[in-house]
Design a protein around this motif. Structure first.
Motif, PDB file in Angstrom:
ATOM      1  N   PHE A  16       0.843  -1.204   0.000  1.00  0.00           N
ATOM      2  CA  PHE A  16       0.000   0.000   0.000  1.00  0.00           C
ATOM      3  C   PHE A  16       0.878   1.253   0.000  1.00  0.00           C
ATOM      4  O   PHE A  16       0.689   2.173  -0.793  1.00  0.00           O
ATOM      5  CB  PHE A  16      -0.937   0.015   1.215  1.00  0.00           C
ATOM      6  N   LEU A  17       1.867   1.263   0.900  1.00  0.00           N
ATOM      7  CA  LEU A  17       2.704   2.458   1.030  1.00  0.00           C
ATOM      8  C   LEU A  17       3.540   2.699  -0.226  1.00  0.00           C
ATOM      9  O   LEU A  17       3.752   3.835  -0.633  1.00  0.00           O
ATOM     10  CB  LEU A  17       3.596   2.346   2.271  1.00  0.00           C
ATOM     11  N   GLY A  79       0.650  13.239   6.453  1.00  0.00           N
ATOM     12  CA  GLY A  79       0.852  11.819   6.177  1.00  0.00           C
ATOM     13  C   GLY A  79       1.355  11.168   7.450  1.00  0.00           C
ATOM     14  O   GLY A  79       1.109  11.670   8.547  1.00  0.00           O
ATOM     15  N   ALA A  80       2.034  10.055   7.310  1.00  0.00           N
ATOM     16  CA  ALA A  80       2.645   9.425   8.479  1.00  0.00           C
ATOM     17  C   ALA A  80       4.073   9.076   8.094  1.00  0.00           C
ATOM     18  O   ALA A  80       4.301   8.292   7.166  1.00  0.00           O
ATOM     19  CB  ALA A  80       1.865   8.192   8.911  1.00  0.00           C
ATOM     20  N   LEU A  81       5.032   9.667   8.794  1.00  0.00           N
ATOM     21  CA  LEU A  81       6.439   9.353   8.550  1.00  0.00           C
ATOM     22  C   LEU A  81       6.651   7.859   8.751  1.00  0.00           C
ATOM     23  O   LEU A  81       6.126   7.287   9.719  1.00  0.00           O
ATOM     24  CB  LEU A  81       7.316  10.103   9.551  1.00  0.00           C
ATOM     25  N   PRO A  82       7.417   7.199   7.865  1.00  0.00           N
ATOM     26  CA  PRO A  82       7.624   5.751   8.019  1.00  0.00           C
ATOM     27  C   PRO A  82       8.064   5.368   9.435  1.00  0.00           C
ATOM     28  O   PRO A  82       7.585   4.377   9.980  1.00  0.00           O
ATOM     29  CB  PRO A  82       8.709   5.455   6.985  1.00  0.00           C
ATOM     30  N   ALA A 356       9.102   9.963  15.743  1.00  0.00           N
ATOM     31  CA  ALA A 356       9.186  11.014  14.719  1.00  0.00           C
ATOM     32  C   ALA A 356      10.189  12.086  15.136  1.00  0.00           C
ATOM     33  O   ALA A 356      11.043  12.499  14.345  1.00  0.00           O
ATOM     34  CB  ALA A 356       7.809  11.641  14.490  1.00  0.00           C
ATOM     35  N   LEU A 357      10.109  12.512  16.396  1.00  0.00           N
ATOM     36  CA  LEU A 357      10.999  13.587  16.855  1.00  0.00           C
ATOM     37  C   LEU A 357      12.453  13.120  16.906  1.00  0.00           C
ATOM     38  O   LEU A 357      13.372  13.837  16.533  1.00  0.00           O
ATOM     39  CB  LEU A 357      10.557  14.105  18.229  1.00  0.00           C
TER      40      LEU A 357
END
Ligand SMILES: *Cc1c(COP(=O)(O)O)cnc(C)c1O
Length: 468
Positions: A16-17, A79-82, A356-357
């Motif tokens: 999907f990604l 979006g969403a970071l991997p 993420a951070l």
């Protein structure tokens, strides 16, 4: 656990990604065919797990919107970071309850570390209370509950103990462009939305300081001011330093709804838009919008941790109040996540934020938000080069509002709707309609880590082609 099931699922997710950038962004979908695939009879004896996952993925696919992709510009959707997706998966596998320290010391510590990183990045007071909630709506609820607690306590009223009936009136003041979720939060907290006095705004939607001062002059007693950084249409930020100074002078509480706009504080080139932010009393933001972590992830920050805790702690024990000794609150000397949010049992919501951070670092977060703003400006410039297009807002953040001149004799509003429909049907990108200062407009929000200059150019081309 069945390793094959995990691998099958990882493969489906990876597929999907890998394709999300290239699939039609908002494909027209037929509800009946979606139902036909998903609305199967509930069996008596169940279905093998791999079959459930395979059929779920196949059945849902036509109804998935490429919101995590690089050309989705509707609403304000990151979006969403991997790395944040990966951390979220791990969190689901760990299935930790981040409610109290005793249930998961690791998650409690991660939450505490994440809280301090968020305060540091956004330039908020180091000692502030931080709650990881489901989104900015619940962050607004959390912050405004603390404001309600604190303002009433100052006039001798314990709202957690005695509720609102009979309480002194709390004055509520918000900009005329306050987000609807602010009103939803106030309704939940027992304040009717009619109780809000609205303050006039300028042509970009920014609160006018002089109008705020006048509104505050007419309030006696407990007062809460609700400001905004990041208007959903224009991206505009209230002049927060001035707003904070006036609010302080009047002894009122200042809450800032910064669902996406608060992240401007993390970008050196954007920071001036939110100067004075640290002078407020509470701040609501989302991580699932501009920080690009998976849903659902919002953050409530309250400068006075005592007010925060008093309003939220599950084990708030006033004299004669309910107690729940089994939760072992405070026994460990460590931080219990549920003291800072409305929920008790909860997923380890800080985990994807932590990932993420840690992955982005200070510069990575700054690059993410600054790049989105640069791309928003590029998009505005590209479309505005066509004389049929008018950009309606000052593009200083990541939002763009545009309007289109119809062919001679055409109805302007109907033409904007028609263009939006053609753009959505084309599927190169997705943008929605709004009403901005009395007219219908197309709005675009550039909030995704993966959007590139090429995506912006393809989007501009698709919009211009839809003009006919
Ligand atoms: C999106 C948004 C909200 C609501 O956030 P949710 O995460 O959807 O709950 C509140 N205020 C502003 C300005 C927003 O853009």
């Amino acid at each position: 656990m069945d390793r094959q099931l995990i691998e099958q699922t990882a493969e489906l997710a990876a597929r999907f990604l890998a394709g999300v950038r290239d699939r039609p962004v908002g494909p027209p979908v037929d509800v009946a065919s979606l139902r036909a695939a998903l609305d199967v009879a509930l069996s008596d004896d169940g279905v093998e797990a791999g079959t459930v996952i395979g059929e779920l993925a196949a059945g849902a696919d036509p109804g998935l919107v490429a919101t995590p992709g690089s050309r989705y510009f509707g609403f304000v959707v990151g979006g969403a970071l991997p790395v944040s997706v990966a951390a979220d998966w791990l969190g689901s596998a760990w299935d930790q309850n981040a409610g109290v320290y005793a249930l998961s010391p690791a998650m409690a510590v991660i939450e505490q570390v994440t809280a301090s990183w968020v305060l540091d990045l956004l330039g908020l007071p180091a000692g502030a209370g931080v709650g990881f909630v489901t989104g900015a709506t619940m962050a607004n609820v959390t912050c405004l509950a603390a404001a309600r607690h604190d303002r009433l306590r100052r006039v001798g009223w314990d709202v957690e103990q005695d509720g609102l009936p009979g309480a002194p009136r709390v004055h509520l003041i918000a900009g005329a462009e306050a987000h609807v979720s602010v009103y939803a939060a106030l309704r939940l907290l027992g304040f009717g939305q009619a109780a809000v006095s609205t303050v006039d705004v300028d042509e970009q939607g920014r609160m006018l300081p002089a109008a705020l001062a006048r509104a505050l002059d007419s309030c006696q007693g407990p007062t809460i001011v609700i400001a905004q950084v990041g208007n959903v249409n224009s991206g505009a930020c209230d002049p927060i330093g001035e707003v904070a100074a006036i609010t302080r002078e009047h002894g009122a509480w200042l809450h800032v709804d910064g669902a996406f706009g608060l992240w401007a504080a993390a970008g050196p080139r954007l920071r001036h838009l939110v100067d004075g932010l640290e002078l407020a009393d509470s701040w609501a933001t989302d991580a699932h919008k501009w920080l690009n972590v998976p849903y659902d992830s919002g953050i409530a920050v309250i400068a006075d941790p005592a007010a925060h805790r008093a309003a939220m702690a599950t084990t708030y024990v006033a004299e004669g109040g309910p107690e729940a000794a089994y939760l072992q609150a405070g026994r460990t000397g460590a931080r219990d996540g549920d003291d800072w949010v409305p929920e008790a049992s909860r997923r380890a919501r800080a985990l994807p934020v932590y990932a993420a951070l840690r992955h982005l670092g200070r510069r990575g977060v700054a690059d993410l938000v600054q790049r989105c703003c640069r791309l928003a400006a590029r998009l505005a410039d590209r479309v505005a080069a066509d004389e049929r297009v008018e950009v309606l807002n000052e593009v200083e953040l990541n939002q763009v509002c545009v309007r289109f001149r119809p062919p001679a004799g055409g109805d302007p509003d109907a033409f904007v709707h028609a263009v939006i429909e053609r753009v959505q049907r084309d599927g190169t990108c997705w943008a929605g309609a709004t009403r901005w200062r009395g007219t219908v407009a197309m709005r675009l929000s550039v909030s995704n880590w993966s959007t590139t200059d090429t995506d912006i150019d393809r989007t501009a081309d698709a919009i211009l082609a839809a003009l006919g």
